[in-house]
Scaffold this motif. Structure first.
Motif, PDB file in Angstrom:
ATOM      1  N   ILE A  74      74.147 -11.320  35.771  1.00 50.48           N
ATOM      2  CA  ILE A  74      73.818 -10.959  34.396  1.00 50.48           C
ATOM      3  C   ILE A  74      73.660 -12.238  33.568  1.00 50.48           C
TER       4      ILE A  74
ATOM      5  N   GLU B  31      70.083  -4.125  39.577  1.00 52.14           N
ATOM      6  CA  GLU B  31      69.379  -5.240  38.933  1.00 52.14           C
ATOM      7  C   GLU B  31      67.997  -5.369  39.564  1.00 52.14           C
TER       8      GLU B  31
ATOM      9  N   PHE C 299      75.310  -5.735  27.705  1.00 51.35           N
ATOM     10  CA  PHE C 299      75.721  -5.005  28.906  1.00 51.35           C
ATOM     11  C   PHE C 299      77.043  -4.282  28.657  1.00 51.35           C
TER      12      PHE C 299
ATOM     13  N   MET D  34      75.632 -10.490  28.132  1.00 46.54           N
ATOM     14  CA  MET D  34      76.908  -9.873  28.494  1.00 46.54           C
ATOM     15  C   MET D  34      77.384  -8.876  27.448  1.00 46.54           C
TER      16      MET D  34
ATOM     17  N   PHE E 231      68.139  -3.904  34.072  1.00 47.24           N
ATOM     18  CA  PHE E 231      69.373  -3.374  34.646  1.00 47.24           C
ATOM     19  C   PHE E 231      69.431  -1.877  34.386  1.00 47.24           C
TER      20      PHE E 231
END
Length: 256
Positions: A148, A54, A156, A153, A37
Motif C-alpha cells: 500500500i 491489489e 485504506f 494508508m 485495491f
C-alpha cells in the motif's frame, strides 16, 4: 477518486439448487496512485472475512485474506503507521536501513502470521503486508503480500473502518473443522450426509438420491440429539417386534 461500494444481492442466493460455498456481502474499491485495491467482505462456512486484492497498473494481481478480528487489529496498526509516516522527513537514502524497513509489526491469528513493514526504496515509501501460514510454510518461505503506498494508508484505514462498522469485528463461524460428509447405499438408493453452516448455524443435510430423483431435508445441529434419540427408540422397538415374531414362529418343544 472516492471509494465506491457495490452490494451483491441476497447472501442466501442459491445457484443450481445448491447453496454457494462462498458469498460476497459487500465490496469497496480504492484508487491509490497507480494501484487499485478491492476490499471484499465474504462469508463461508468458517465465518466472515475480508479479501484484499491489489491490482497494479500492469494488471498484476495479488491478494491477502483477513479475518474480521485481524482486520480490526490491522486498522489500529494503520493509524500507528500513518502517524509514524507523518513524523518522517523527506526521503534520505543515507538514513534508510539496508533492508529498507522503517517500522515493523507482526499480527498472529491461528496458524497465520501477518508481517507489516513500512519500507522505503527508490520508488518511495509503502506499507508491505505479507501473510505466512506457519504450519505449512517454513520461516522465510514464500508469502502472499500486497503493498500500500504510504500516502494511501489513511484512505485504506477509513475504507476498512466503514466495512467493520457495518459487519462487525466478530469472525463468526465454526471455530474448528466441520466433519466430512458421509455416503451410504441401501438397495437402489444413495443417502448423503453433509455438514454445512449458514448464518443460522450448523446443520446436516440428508439427501436421498436415485436415478432422476433427489430429495433432501436439513436438520439444525441443536436437534441432532433429538433425532438420534427418536431413531434409537424406533430401532429398539423394531428389534423387539422382530424378536417376538421370531420367537412366535418357533415350535414349543414337548415335555419329556
Amino acid at each position: 477518486m472516492f471509494p465506491s461500494r457495490v452490494f451483491r444481492g441476497d447472501p442466501h442466493h442459491q445457484s443450481g439448487g445448491q447453496q454457494q460455498q462462498e458469498q460476497e456481502l459487500a465490496t469497496k474499491m480504492l484508487q491509490i496512485q497507480s494501484k487499485r485495491f478491492y476490499l471484499d467482505v465474504k462469508q463461508n462456512r468458517r465465518g466472515r472475512f475480508i479479501k484484499v486484492a491489489e491490482v497494479g497498473a500492469d494488471g498484476r494481481r495479488s491478494q491477502i485474506f483477513l479475518a474480521l478480528s485481524v482486520a480490526e487489529q490491522f486498522r489500529g496498526h494503520l493509524s500507528a503507521f500513518s502517524d509514524y509516516y507523518a513524523s518522517l522527513g523527506p526521503p534520505n537514502p543515507d538514513t534508510v536501513p539496508d533492508d529498507g524497513k522503517l517500522k515493523s509489526e507482526v499480527m498472529v491469528k491461528d496458524n497465520r502470521r501477518y508481517y507489516l513493514d513500512l519500507k522505503e526504496n527508490t520508488r518511495g515509501r509503502f506499507l508491505r503486508v505479507s501473510v505466512q501460514v506457519s504450519q505449512t510454510i517454513p520461516r522465510g518461505g514464500p508469502r502472499s503480500q500486497i503493498a500500500i503506498p504510504a500516502q494511501g494508508m489513511i484512505e485504506f484505514r477509513d475504507a476498512l473502518t466503514d466495512l467493520l462498522e457495518e459487519f462487525g469485528t466478530e469472525d463468526g463461524g465454526y471455530k474448528g473443522e466441520l466433519p466430512e460428509g458421509r455416503h451410504m447405499r441401501v438397495e437402489n438408493k444413495n443417502f448423503y450426509f453433509d455438514i454445512g453452516q449458514n448464518n443460522r448455524g450448523i446443520y446436516m443435510r440428508v439427501s436421498e438420491v436415485k436415478t432422476n430423483f433427489r430429495t433432501a431435508i436439513t436438520i439444525p445441529e441443536k436437534s441432532w440429539s433429538r433425532f438420534r434419540d427418536v431413531f434409537a427408540e424406533y430401532c429398539d422397538k423394531m428389534k423387539e417386534i422382530s424378536d417376538k415374531t421370531t420367537n412366535s414362529g418357533q415350535e414349543t418343544p414337548e415335555p419329556k
